[in-house]
Design an enzyme around this catalytic site. Structure first.
Site, PDB file in Angstrom:
ATOM      1  CE  LYS A  32      -2.267  -6.230   3.657  1.00 56.97           C
ATOM      2  NZ  LYS A  32      -1.961  -7.640   3.969  1.00 56.97           N
TER       3      LYS A  32
HETATM    4  C1  LIG Z   1      -1.920  -8.616   3.098  1.00 57.08           C
HETATM    5  C2  LIG Z   1      -1.068  -9.765   3.404  1.00 57.08           C
HETATM    6  C3  LIG Z   1      -0.602 -10.615   2.409  1.00 57.08           C
HETATM    7  C4  LIG Z   1      -0.996 -10.472   0.967  1.00 57.08           C
HETATM    8  O1  LIG Z   1      -0.485  -9.286   0.401  1.00 57.08           O
HETATM    9  P1  LIG Z   1      -1.083  -8.754  -0.955  1.00 57.08           P
HETATM   10  O2  LIG Z   1      -0.397  -7.452  -1.199  1.00 57.08           O
HETATM   11  O3  LIG Z   1      -2.546  -8.609  -0.753  1.00 57.08           O
HETATM   12  O4  LIG Z   1      -0.777  -9.767  -2.002  1.00 57.08           O
HETATM   13  C5  LIG Z   1       0.252 -11.632   2.785  1.00 57.08           C
HETATM   14  N1  LIG Z   1       0.617 -11.825   4.069  1.00 57.08           N
HETATM   15  C6  LIG Z   1       0.175 -11.033   5.051  1.00 57.08           C
HETATM   16  C7  LIG Z   1       0.597 -11.301   6.447  1.00 57.08           C
HETATM   17  C8  LIG Z   1      -0.666  -9.963   4.760  1.00 57.08           C
HETATM   18  O5  LIG Z   1      -1.088  -9.161   5.744  1.00 57.08           O
END
Ligand SMILES: *Cc1c(COP(=O)(O)O)cnc(C)c1O
Length: 466
Positions: A112
């Site tokens: 993220k």
């Molecule tokens: C947020 C997250 C996901 C899922 O991503 P999305 O965009 O919500 O599908 C998967 N793995 C990790 C480690 C995350 O932080």
């Protein structure tokens, strides 16, 4: 570029407007009016570019009108300069066919950061153009919260209120949020699940008493700018593996369907994608939707991959919109039905359209541990439980041996050390850049899931919009 709502009735906005708005006023999500498309020659010419430059090239069509190319390049250079690896998102080979794309070299150790480091700078850029304050309200299943907080802590004109489900995020995840003591950062632990927290946030976006006083912005992946930034690493990996002359498949650990939707966008923009494998844990609403057309909300089961413990995937709406011939009115009706009954069937057009590019798989706790062990024993790589869902799905997807399969490694293994240790006997240490996390002071308020108490808390601590 203009942005339109998936539900057809909110006004179109430019990129700046869509970035600051988050959710559209008709309850829909903003999407670009059309997908920009690169020619094969244009994609080939991107091979070998430094990440920040590739990012500016890929994203410029989406921001045109709100940012110049040169300014965008300054922002991507600043955002990706904070990553601990020069390649920003390095690609590693596991065996003849399997690769992992490491997206966790940012400040908070999950993918993220790739989007949120840029989004923090975009907020500052756009708010600096006028006398406005922004109140960010977000829900996190763990990683969005820390990445968003890191991206906006101490920035002028922004307050952030981050809701997390109490006791359902890992210690590292919680501390990465609560040890940020900047006065514009407010952590709220609520009783309930991530979906409850997310529902509160959605309600606040539609609460006129709140939106009249505060400019409420989003850092969840309902914010278009986040998805846009994630499109870049699909191109980065594809180019390294021979695109545009060779197809690549991607396996994506999925919760809110944001990351994998960015892969869909990359494909619309001309990247040759063989398959997008949607990897879920046992919270498998997306697997059921893609395999059977049944998009119905189950109850959330906590797993070792908490950032995927989600049973309503907001960004799926963006795909359904596209697959429905971009008919906002029809989608608004379909979504109203879902909101009323917590279930819906995909239309035939949606099912067939999705099947052309997506496949899906569900990974349970044993399979997750198996995948972690396989990566360690066969490749000497420690992977986290989210990445493990992706790798398990990747290895079982039946992709032709001539096509490389890239699993997105969405979190650093040190973020989930207990699950990694159970599977391998190895404990992954925190990288030096976050080393003293367990010594730092924490700041967080506990509230019940009750909407009014949360809205009151925000109203008391946020700055009015003007
Ligand atoms: C947020 C997250 C996901 C899922 O991503 P999305 O965009 O919500 O599908 C998967 N793995 C990790 C480690 C995350 O932080």
């Amino acid at each position: 570029m203009d942005y339109i709502s998936t539900r057809g009735s909110a006004p179109a906005l430019d990129f700046e407007g869509a970035t600051l708005a988050g959710l559209a006023s008709d309850g829909g999500l903003y999407v670009p009016r059309e997908w920009p498309r690169f020619s094969e020659g244009e994609i080939a010419a991107m091979a070998g570019l430094p990440y920040a430059e590739l990012a500016a090239k890929i994203m410029f069509p989406f921001v045109e009108g709100s940012l110049t190319y040169d300014r965008l390049l300054e922002l991507t250079t600043q955002a990706y300069g904070r990553f601990a690896h020069k390649a920003v998102t390095p690609l590693k080979q596991l065996d003849e066919q399997q690769w992992v794309l490491e997206l966790f070299h940012g400040p908070t150790l999950a993918f993220k950061d790739v989007a949120l480091q840029l989004l923090g700078l975009l907020f500052e850029e756009f708010l600096g153009r006028s006398e406005r304050n922004l109140t960010i309200v977000g829900a996190t299943s763990g990683d969005t919260g820390s990445a968003a907080i890191d991206a906006v802590a101490g920035r002028a004109k922004v307050d952030i209120f981050m809701l997390h489900p109490k006791g359902r995020v890992s210690d590292v995840q919680r501390r990465q949020m609560t040890t940020v003591l900047a006065p514009n950062v407010h952590n709220i632990a609520i009783e309930g699940s991530f979906d409850d927290a997310q529902a509160t946030v959605k309600r606040m976006f539609n609460d006129k008493a709140m939106t009249d006083r505060f400019a409420i912005g989003a850092v969840n992946s309902i914010n278009w700018a986040r998805l846009m930034a994630q499109v870049v690493y699909y191109f980065a990996a594809g180019l390294q593996l021979g695109a545009p002359h060779r197809k690549v498949a991607f396996s994506v650990p999925t919760g809110n369907f944001g990351d994998v939707f960015a892969g869909y966008v990359a494909a619309q923009m001309g990247l040759p994608v063989e398959k997008l494998i949607v990897a879920t844990n046992v919270n498998d609403i997306l697997h059921r939707a893609l395999a059977e057309g049944d998009y119905s909300q189950g109850t959330v089961t906590p797993t070792a991959a908490p950032s995927m413990d989600i049973q309503v995937s907001s960004n799926f709406e963006r795909l359904l919109f596209d697959l429905n011939g971009r008919d906002g009115k029809a989608l608004a009706e379909q979504m109203a039905g879902f909101e009323a009954t917590k279930a819906m069937q995909l239309t035939n057009a949606q099912r067939e359209g999705a099947a052309a590019l997506f496949s899906s798989a569900r990974t349970d706790a044993d399979e997750m541990a198996q995948a972690i062990r396989w990566a360690w024993e066969n490749c000497g790589e420690l992977i986290d439980p989210h990445t493990a869902c992706g790798l398990f799905a990747a290895r079982n997807a039946g992709i032709d041996a001539s096509v490389p399969v890239v699993t997105l490694a969405t979190a650093h293994p040190a973020k989930f050390p207990d699950a990694v240790e159970r599977a391998t006997g190895q404990r992954s240490g925190l990288p030096a850049r976050v080393g003293d996390l367990f010594e730092r002071e924490e700041k967080c308020v506990d509230l019940t899931g009750d909407y009014d108490s949360i809205a009151d808390f925000v109203a008391q601590h946020a700055s009015p919009k003007i």
